[in-house]
Design an enzyme around this catalytic site. Structure first.
Site, PDB file in Angstrom:
ATOM      1  N   GLU A   1     -14.631  -1.646  10.417  1.00  0.00           N
ATOM      2  CA  GLU A   1     -13.718  -2.087   9.310  1.00  0.00           C
ATOM      3  C   GLU A   1     -14.841  -2.655   8.337  1.00  0.00           C
ATOM      4  O   GLU A   1     -15.461  -3.740   8.837  1.00  0.00           O
ATOM      5  CB  GLU A   1     -12.676  -2.877   9.717  1.00  0.00           C
ATOM      6  CG  GLU A   1     -11.796  -3.593   8.680  1.00  0.00           C
ATOM      7  CD  GLU A   1     -10.878  -4.581   9.161  1.00  0.00           C
ATOM      8  OE1 GLU A   1     -10.835  -5.276  10.421  1.00  0.00           O
ATOM      9  OE2 GLU A   1     -10.157  -5.044   8.207  1.00  0.00           O
TER      10      GLU A   1
ATOM     11  N   GLU B   1      -5.365 -10.669   0.173  1.00  0.00           N
ATOM     12  CA  GLU B   1      -4.984 -10.999   1.382  1.00  0.00           C
ATOM     13  C   GLU B   1      -4.830 -12.697   0.961  1.00  0.00           C
ATOM     14  O   GLU B   1      -5.628 -13.401   1.250  1.00  0.00           O
ATOM     15  CB  GLU B   1      -5.804 -10.887   2.688  1.00  0.00           C
ATOM     16  CG  GLU B   1      -6.274  -9.554   3.159  1.00  0.00           C
ATOM     17  CD  GLU B   1      -7.075  -9.892   4.669  1.00  0.00           C
ATOM     18  OE1 GLU B   1      -6.758  -9.255   5.544  1.00  0.00           O
ATOM     19  OE2 GLU B   1      -8.110 -10.200   4.310  1.00  0.00           O
TER      20      GLU B   1
END
Ligand SMILES: *[C@@H]1O[C@H](CO)[C@@H](O)[C@H](O)[C@H]1NC(C)=O
Ligand SMILES: *[C@@H]1O[C@H](CO)[C@@H](O)[C@H](O)[C@H]1NC(C)=O
Length: 261
Positions: A157, A242
């Site tokens: 990731e 986020e």
């Protein structure tokens, strides 16, 4: 007006009509992208999706609030959207990852990439004091050509933080500091997650609100310096925010990403 001139006008009008999604799992396909709300951290304590994206202790009180995302415009490979949110409680818990995911820039082996140009022009229209949130790419790679983000198919990731406000940190710990990649300065963080490694380029200094780079420079850095295999495939490129806590109107006026082979 002849039909042949009327039709393109109608199509353009449809493409630029603003649409808002507000449900926890709502997605809106637009051009080469899918705009998704992804409220994974709001109440579903067992959601695996992005649960470990940032180095957090996943607390019981994951938070209360709301969020909506509005597609402002879409034109093929360019997209503009806004996300409004208000989140409280669970200061160390990510509540969501409102993002756009490319439906075309994927399925390519790192060794085959000649360039991966992206632009991301964004700003906070409004933002509450002491907001805790990042604005970041989330790029997933794996051994297989395709695979869902944060799945058993994920090897790496790769996050690229253009902003990280309120003292939040990526997964793991810094493995390189003050490095220059693609004309910007970063700290690189690294840490393990479920079955993949998280590699996060965190911006040093001010928010990067006018990002215009070749993502391949990040991939090449990781191949040369972090042992990432060039046989890895890009499985997904996402861009979004986020939020942990705070209230904001996050505006992306122009975003695009593509992969050239
Ligand atoms: C999002 O916030 C902006 C700024 O406060 C506001 O103008 C806009 O109407 C909001 N959008 C939605 C869908 O609530
Ligand atoms: C968005 O960026 C592209 C370049 O990728 C440019 O051609 C286009 O004019 C920009 N659109 C807006 C609305 O700024």
């Amino acid at each position: 007006m002849r039909l042949s001139t009327l039709l393109p006008t109608l199509v353009l009008t449809a493409l630029t009509f603003a649409q808002t999604i507000s449900g926890p799992t709502d997605c809106l396909p637009a051009g080469n992208y899918n705009l998704c709300q992804n409220l994974w951290g709001r109440a579903n304590l067992h959601s695996r999706y992005f649960m470990f994206m940032v180095g957090i202790v996943f607390r019981r009180q994951s938070g209360v609030g709301s969020q909506s995302s509005t597609l402002t415009s879409s034109n093929g490979n360019n997209i503009a959207w806004t996300t409004n949110y208000t989140w409280a409680n669970g200061p160390n818990s990510v509540k969501s990852y409102a993002n756009v995911e490319s439906s075309v820039a994927k399925g390519v082996q790192l060794s085959a990439i000649r360039s991966a140009p992206t632009i991301w022009t964004w700003h906070y229209g409004t933002q509450s004091q002491g907001i805790r949130a990042d604005v970041a790419y989330d790029i997933w790679t794996g051994i297989a050509r395709s695979g869902a983000p944060a799945s058993s198919a994920s090897s790496y990731e790769i996050m690229i933080w253009l902003s990280g406000l309120g003292g939040i940190q990526p997964v793991g710990s810094p493995v390189a500091q003050g490095i220059s990649v693609a004309g910007h300065t970063w700290d690189l963080w690294r840490g393990p997650n479920t079955n993949w490694q998280v590699l996060s380029f965190k911006n040093v200094g001010a928010d990067i609100t006018n990002f215009n780079v070749d993502l391949n420079q990040f991939f090449q850095y990781l191949i040369q310096n972090q042992g990432v295999s060039s046989s890895q495939f890009i499985q997904s490129i996402q861009a979004g925010s986020e939020p942990f806590t705070g209230t904001a109107n996050l505006v992306t006026s122009n975003y695009s990403v593509s992969i050239g082979t």
